[in-house]
Every structure is written in C-alpha cells, then in structure tokens.
Design an enzyme around this catalytic site. Structure first.
Site, mmCIF file in Angstrom:
data_model
loop_
_atom_site.group_PDB
_atom_site.id
_atom_site.type_symbol
_atom_site.label_atom_id
_atom_site.label_comp_id
_atom_site.label_asym_id
_atom_site.label_seq_id
_atom_site.Cartn_x
_atom_site.Cartn_y
_atom_site.Cartn_z
ATOM 1 N N TYR A 86 -28.292 -16.585 -69.777
ATOM 2 C CA TYR A 86 -26.900 -16.720 -69.340
ATOM 3 C C TYR A 86 -26.038 -15.835 -70.235
ATOM 4 O O TYR A 86 -26.439 -14.748 -70.609
ATOM 5 C CB TYR A 86 -26.502 -18.207 -69.364
ATOM 6 N N LYS A 89 -41.390 -26.108 -43.900
ATOM 7 C CA LYS A 89 -41.578 -24.671 -43.706
ATOM 8 C C LYS A 89 -41.499 -23.940 -45.037
ATOM 9 O O LYS A 89 -42.314 -23.051 -45.333
ATOM 10 C CB LYS A 89 -40.496 -24.159 -42.754
#
Length: 392
Positions: A35, A90
């Site tokens: 970060y 999926k």
C-alpha cells in the site's frame, strides 16, 4: 434425501468463494510496499503505460462472471440474488479448472442498454467477461455490443461453451459411426441462446444439412413470426425449406441435438436414420429418456453428470479463457472456438466408445489442452483481418 439436502445447504453457508493474499502483510515494510507509499510508483507506471496493468495487477487472470438472473440453469428468471449461488459456482470452476480468479456480478437490471453500460464501466477491472444465464434474444445483442466496445474477451458461455462441447462430442460420435459432418442431416430442437450458437458452430465446422426447430416447428424463411436472429438462422439452415413439426424434421435425420427442454416423442426419434446420434441436453430432464433414445440411436449423450457422455460447459470455458488471457487476445474468435472443440475431442483419445465420447469434466488435463489450443489459435491469427469473433 433429507441428509443430502442438508449437506447442500451446509456447504453453501457463507458462499463458496473468498479472496486470498499473494504476498505477506506481516511487517511495516510489507505494508509500505503493498500500500502507501510503494503502491504509488506502480500506479504512476500504469498511468503512463496502461498495458502494465496486466503485469502489476490481477486483471491478467481475472474474469467477471456477469448475469442478470433472467435464464438461470433450468430455473428461468429467478433474479440476480437467487442467481448468485450459480455464479459463485461458475467462479469456483474457473479457479479449479483454469487457474483463473473470477468475481460473480449479478446485475439488478434486465435492460440491455443498462447491462452494456454497467459491464463497460467495470471492464477496466477485468481481463475477460463471461456472460452467464442471460435470456435470449437479449443475450445476442448484449454480447455483440460488448464485444465491439471492449478490448478484452467477451464470451456468453450458454451460447458458445455449449456449442463447442457439442461439436467436440459430435466429432467423436462421427468417428464411431464413420460419418462425415458434411453429409449429415442434423436437427437442433431449441432456438434459444444454445440452439442458435450450436447451429452457427456446426455450420462453421462444415455442416450443411442443418434444421433448427423452435416451439412453433421448423424454422424456415417463409415464417412471418421470426425474430432477427431466427431470420439469420433461416438463411443458413434448412436449405430445402422444409416446414412442419419436430417429427417431420427428424424423419431420416442422423443427429438430434436437444437444447430446449421441450419433450421429443419416441415416435419422432424412431424415424431417424440408422446409426443415429442423440444429444438430449436439457437439465434435469432430457428431451427424451436416454434409455428410450438408445433403442434407436448408436450414441446418446445428455447434460447430466449421472449418465454417460455428459456434455458440460466446464470442459470448455476455463481453458478457453485461460488460453485467451495468456495470449492477450482482445476477443474469442471462431478459430479459437474450433480449436477448443478439437482439443476437447482429442482428450478422449483411444478410450473412445459409445459411452465415452467426451472426457470427464473432472479431468484436469482437458483445460490445459484447451488453453494450449486456444492460445495457439489466437497467436496464429493475431493481426489477421480474416478472423472473426464468435459473436459475429
């Protein structure tokens, strides 16, 4: 049965997906790299060269699984919230068989313009878009518009995944029966997303004796009730302009491909030619009972996992996206789709029998073979203006 249902709900509790970390976040140094301030350098580099996003973010292996919940499995228009378990499933299949991360996105609209706008807006976050369970005929226009608008692969699996696996299965079935696809009379029962795509895929593979039936019978140019997509299909199938019902269509037919859920009578199947091939793919109830079909057909396939010859899209889409993303393809072309079908068919090898015309959906080698074939086709066709998207 009750314990089985209890197990299903237990295993879905909390969903089937979670994110994970590729790098540790244990120290202040880790945080400064992942970060602020370190991440700013990567952001600046991508701002100067957008292609670096594929290297320094997860977009190169990230697929959006997008639905509006309007045509889910055999459940129909159940809405976006109820569609989420299927989309999670999926995404899990993408990870398990393609090594790809996937995010399920269930949109709260069925308006094509709003769907296209929403997917276009989120597209920079992804390497590919898998459209799922969007009802016909809207799905055709939505996919075409997104394919034209985006520079990443867009693939409606209900159409093209089904068509690719059907072609693979048919090629192996024809190996058993000693027939050529160019010589066959092929009847497709169902003119929704899957039926239209199967007709187009088989036509691309050389089939010319195609007849497509919808709920009103055989599609032919003389019908006044055809939608634009059915008018297109009428122009490339049924060259003798036969009219009538499914029974008429199946007289002396070599192949029946059911993708509608509509019941096909035994009498109609009995009219088929010797050495017939029947793919009854509706779930959970095939268009004709497989045992009944086997009285008249040499090869029978379904979409069910508890019967031989399961024609399942999982044989196609993980490897197709893996190959397309690895190649940096901007679309999934007809050549890539045909290569995928060949790869799936070839995975059967010398194990080919009437009860084994497609490999197992659980075979991890299938997605690897499909990915290699798709990547090769994409790289071979790169820069070729002659190649067209499967949505064309």
């Amino acid at each position: 049965m009750s314990s089985h249902v209890d197990q299903i709900f237990h295993d879905h509790r909390g969903g089937k997906l979670q994110t994970g970390l590729r790098r540790p976040l244990e120290t202040a140094a880790d945080l400064s790299i992942a970060y602020t301030p370190g991440v700013a350098k990567v952001c600046q580099a991508i701002a100067e060269d957008a292609s670096l996003a594929a290297t320094y973010t997860w977009t190169s292996h990230l697929v959006a699984v997008v639905t509006d919940g309007s045509a889910v499995l055999g459940l129909g228009n159940i809405g976006p919230k109820a569609a989420m378990p299927v989309m999670e499933g999926k995404a899990a299949l993408f990870k398990r068989f393609g090594g790809l991360d996937a995010v399920p996105i269930c949109l709260g609209t069925t308006d094509p313009d709003e769907i296209v706008a929403a997917v276009t807006a989120i597209a920079p976050s992804f390497g590919g878009i898998n459209l799922e369970d969007i009802s016909a005929p809207r799905c055709f226009d939505i996919e075409r518009r997104l394919d034209e608008a985006l520079d990443i692969p867009v693939f409606h699996d209900d159409q093209h995944g089904t068509a690719i696996v059907v072609l693979a299965a048919l090629r192996n079935a024809l190996e058993l029966t000693g027939q050529d696809i160019e010589d066959l009379k092929i009847v497709i029962v169902g003119a929704g997303a899957a039926g239209i795509a199967v007709a187009k895929m088989l036509h691309s593979a050389g089939a010319r004796g195609l007849i497509v039936c919808d709920s009103k019978g055989i599609i032919h140019p003389g019908r006044a009730d055809l939608t634009p997509i059915k008018t297109e299909i009428a122009g490339m199938t049924n060259l003798d302009e036969v009219s009538g019902d499914v029974g008429v269509a199946l007289t002396d037919a070599n192949v029946l491909i059911g993708v509608s859920g509509a019941r096909v009578d035994e009498d109609a199947v009995a009219r088929m030619a010797p050495e017939a091939i029947v793919f009854a793919l509706a779930n959970p109830t095939p268009e004709i009972d497989p045992d009944v079909a086997a009285k008249y057909a040499r090869v029978v396939a379904t979409g069910r996992s508890d019967m031989p010859n399961q024609i399942n899209n999982v044989l196609a889409f993980p490897g197709i996206f893996r190959g397309a993303l690895d190649a940096g393809a901007e679309s999934i072309t007809e050549a890539m789709a045909l290569a995928a079908a060949d790869a799936i068919a070839d995975c059967v090898g010398d194990k080919l029998t009437e009860d084994f015309i497609v490999p197992s959906p659980l075979d991890p080698q299938v997605s690897l073979a499909v990915a290699r074939a798709v990547r090769h086709a994409a790289e071979t066709a790169a820069g070729s203006a002659a190649d067209t998207s499967v949505t064309g």
